[in-house]
Design a protein around this motif. Structure first.
Motif, mmCIF file in Angstrom:
data_model
loop_
_atom_site.group_PDB
_atom_site.id
_atom_site.type_symbol
_atom_site.label_atom_id
_atom_site.label_comp_id
_atom_site.label_asym_id
_atom_site.label_seq_id
_atom_site.Cartn_x
_atom_site.Cartn_y
_atom_site.Cartn_z
ATOM 1 N N UNK A 128 10.070 7.774 -7.970
ATOM 2 C CA UNK A 128 8.860 7.319 -7.286
ATOM 3 C C UNK A 128 9.159 6.039 -6.516
ATOM 4 N N UNK A 129 8.218 5.658 -5.700
ATOM 5 C CA UNK A 129 8.343 4.453 -4.885
ATOM 6 C C UNK A 129 7.926 3.238 -5.715
ATOM 7 N N UNK A 130 8.772 2.227 -5.755
ATOM 8 C CA UNK A 130 8.448 0.995 -6.487
ATOM 9 C C UNK A 130 8.382 -0.206 -5.571
ATOM 10 N N UNK A 131 8.709 -0.054 -4.310
ATOM 11 C CA UNK A 131 8.645 -1.159 -3.367
ATOM 12 C C UNK A 131 9.001 -0.684 -1.983
ATOM 13 N N UNK A 167 0.818 -1.203 0.000
ATOM 14 C CA UNK A 167 0.000 0.000 0.000
ATOM 15 C C UNK A 167 0.858 1.262 0.000
ATOM 16 N N UNK A 168 2.083 1.169 0.499
ATOM 17 C CA UNK A 168 2.975 2.341 0.514
ATOM 18 C C UNK A 168 3.243 2.823 -0.911
ATOM 19 N N UNK A 169 3.386 1.889 -1.859
ATOM 20 C CA UNK A 169 3.609 2.282 -3.264
ATOM 21 C C UNK A 169 2.488 3.182 -3.755
ATOM 22 N N UNK A 170 1.259 2.744 -3.524
ATOM 23 C CA UNK A 170 0.097 3.513 -3.963
ATOM 24 C C UNK A 170 0.024 4.847 -3.216
ATOM 25 N N UNK A 171 0.156 4.788 -1.894
ATOM 26 C CA UNK A 171 0.018 6.000 -1.082
ATOM 27 C C UNK A 171 1.085 7.035 -1.429
#
Length: 89
Positions: A40-43, A18-22
């Motif tokens: 961006x966040x990928x994992x 969920x951190x990726x989406x958030x």
């Protein structure tokens, strides 16, 4: 390979999907995480000391494996097809 190495150090891990989406949808989180521009966040992997220890994997039923061979005389040995079906009882 971090996830595989952590138990050797007495640590556990869990993917935080969920951190990726958030991080992509909520600008204050992206700002807090200090991503460089155009990154961006990928994992996200949470790491910590596990509350429970497992000494072995749970027992599993042995699968029944059946091989079905399809072979015609026109095909060579290298072109032989094997179809595999696994039945879990």
């Amino acid at each position: 390979y971090l996830e595989l190495a952590l138990p050797g150090f007495g640590l556990g891990s869990c993917w935080a999907g969920y951190v990726n989406y958030a991080a992509g949808q909520w600008p204050p989180l992206a700002e807090f995480l200090s991503f460089p521009e155009n990154h961006s966040c990928h994992g996200a992997l949470m790491v910590g000391f596990p509350k429970f220890r497992y000494s072995r994997a749970p027992r599993r039923n042995h699968p029944v494996v059946r091989y079905h061979e399809t072979f015609s005389r026109q095909e060579s040995e290298a072109e032989n097809e094997f179809n595999l079906s696994i039945d879990y009882n």
